[in-house]
Design a protein around this motif. Structure first.
Motif, PDB file in Angstrom:
ATOM      1  N   GLU A 186     -31.404  12.018  26.067  1.00 12.57           N
ATOM      2  CA  GLU A 186     -31.780  13.409  26.306  1.00 12.57           C
ATOM      3  C   GLU A 186     -30.775  14.204  27.129  1.00 12.57           C
ATOM      4  O   GLU A 186     -30.735  15.427  27.046  1.00 12.57           O
ATOM      5  N   ALA A 187     -29.966  13.536  27.945  1.00 14.73           N
ATOM      6  CA  ALA A 187     -29.069  14.244  28.861  1.00 14.73           C
ATOM      7  C   ALA A 187     -28.121  15.213  28.159  1.00 14.73           C
ATOM      8  O   ALA A 187     -27.921  16.334  28.649  1.00 14.73           O
ATOM      9  N   PRO A 188     -27.497  14.853  27.024  1.00  9.46           N
ATOM     10  CA  PRO A 188     -26.572  15.816  26.399  1.00  9.46           C
ATOM     11  C   PRO A 188     -27.230  17.152  26.062  1.00  9.46           C
ATOM     12  O   PRO A 188     -26.626  18.215  26.260  1.00  9.46           O
ATOM     13  N   ASP A 189     -28.463  17.107  25.577  1.00  6.85           N
ATOM     14  CA  ASP A 189     -29.140  18.358  25.230  1.00  6.85           C
ATOM     15  C   ASP A 189     -29.584  19.118  26.471  1.00  6.85           C
ATOM     16  O   ASP A 189     -29.598  20.363  26.468  1.00  6.85           O
ATOM     17  N   GLN A 190     -29.928  18.395  27.531  1.00  8.30           N
ATOM     18  CA  GLN A 190     -30.260  19.062  28.791  1.00  8.30           C
ATOM     19  C   GLN A 190     -29.046  19.806  29.335  1.00  8.30           C
ATOM     20  O   GLN A 190     -29.161  20.930  29.832  1.00  8.30           O
ATOM     21  N   VAL A 191     -27.876  19.193  29.236  1.00  8.62           N
ATOM     22  CA  VAL A 191     -26.641  19.831  29.694  1.00  8.62           C
ATOM     23  C   VAL A 191     -26.270  20.992  28.783  1.00  8.62           C
ATOM     24  O   VAL A 191     -25.896  22.081  29.250  1.00  8.62           O
TER      25      VAL A 191
END
Length: 312
Positions: free
Chosen positions: A106-111
């Motif tokens: 999920e981190a890439p989309d949060q960034v």
């Protein structure tokens, strides 16, 4: 290349140190005794690939003091993303990009929601490293691998250039057009073994051949496989049996990193692991009973660790 390392622990501290040793202009964002030690004595790296010492080190606990970056190596724990991701836009130079290194998917989309898809690279990292003492990183694995790519699946010159910078600094690194598949394949392993190991709390040799526990592990993997498919990511058909075979070949004394966090009383990356599987499953109408169980059992452990950290 001008690099800002946001989160200077085992991952960020180690790879940032490699880039600095290779001649890149690196600023480390850190805090507490680790920051104080880096300012006073530099950054010492003890590694199976050879020890080295960086001094002086540019380090700060004020992100606004970092010069505009060509690359932000974003290496905070997943549970620190909500409180830090909003700082990323101000760290970037005109052509700068953020590289995520977090576990999970999920981190890439949060960034990307903060800085834009066009300024986000997703990364998967394999390394065993930790802060041994303030200002000291201990790196213990033969592998120190970085795979990165664009969220839109393009193999771009900038992704290749950043991968080349890591490789020239000493890491095994590559750019890929299939970073989503890479992230989910890693996730299949770490979320399943981390969740089950954190509940069992024994070395893997004590539980991987127990039929009931092995069935729980495989069920956890199958739920991730189904979630990936629902998200449009086609994992290899043999991803689950191959991962099971890999686990069977681990040393019997091995433990998952989240299990070690449980045993040490540290907060867990639970929301990025079983929590993410449950959320993604709910979004697509998929049953995720194994991860719902793991999440329900481990959430009080995580909350207690957060309370203890706040009290400290």
């Amino acid at each position: 290349m001008r690099v800002t390392v946001f989160g200077s622990g085992g991952v960020g501290g180690y790879f940032g140190a490699l880039l600095a040793r290779a001649g890149h202009e690196v600023t480390f964002i850190a805090r507490g005794p680790h920051l104080e030690a880096m300012r006073a004595r530099g950054l010492q790296v003890h590694s199976v690939h050879g020890d080295f010492h960086l001094y002086p080190v540019r380090a700060t606990d004020r992100p606004e003091e970092a010069p505009p970056a060509d690359l932000v190596l974003y290496a905070v724990k997943t549970y620190h993303i909500p409180e830090t991701v909003g700082m990323l836009p101000r760290l970037l130079g005109p052509e700068g990009v953020v590289l995520t290194t977090q576990n999970g998917v999920e981190a890439p989309d949060q960034v990307a929601a903060e800085v834009g898809v066009e300024r986000t690279l997703a990364g998967a990292v394999w390394v065993v490293s930790r802060i041994e003492a303030p200002g000291v990183i201990r790196q213990e694995s033969a592998f120190r691998r970085v795979v990165l790519g664009e969220l839109d699946g393009q193999l771009t010159p900038r992704a290749q250039a950043i991968a080349r910078a890591f490789a020239e600094a000493g890491a095994e690194a590559e750019a890929t057009a299939e970073i989503r598949k890479v992230l989910w394949t890693k996730f299949l392993f770490i979320a399943a073994i981390g969740g089950v190991g954190s509940v069992v709390r024994l070395p893997i040799g004590a539980w991987r051949a127990v039929p009931e526990t092995r069935a729980l592990l495989e069920q956890a993997m199958r739920e991730i496989e189904a979630a990936a498919r629902a998200e449009g990511v086609a994992l290899d058909p043999e991803a689950v049996p191959q991962t099971m075979a890999f686990i069977d070949n681990l040393a019997p004394t091995a433990t998952a990193s989240m299990q070690r966090d449980v045993e040490a009383g540290r907060p867990l990356e639970l929301e990025a692991m079983s929590g993410a599987v449950v959320r993604i499953g709910r979004r697509h109408g998929l049953p995720t009973p194994a991860h719902a169980f793991l999440y329900a059992v481990l959430k009080p452990v995580h909350l207690q660790a957060l309370r203890n950290a706040g009290a400290g």
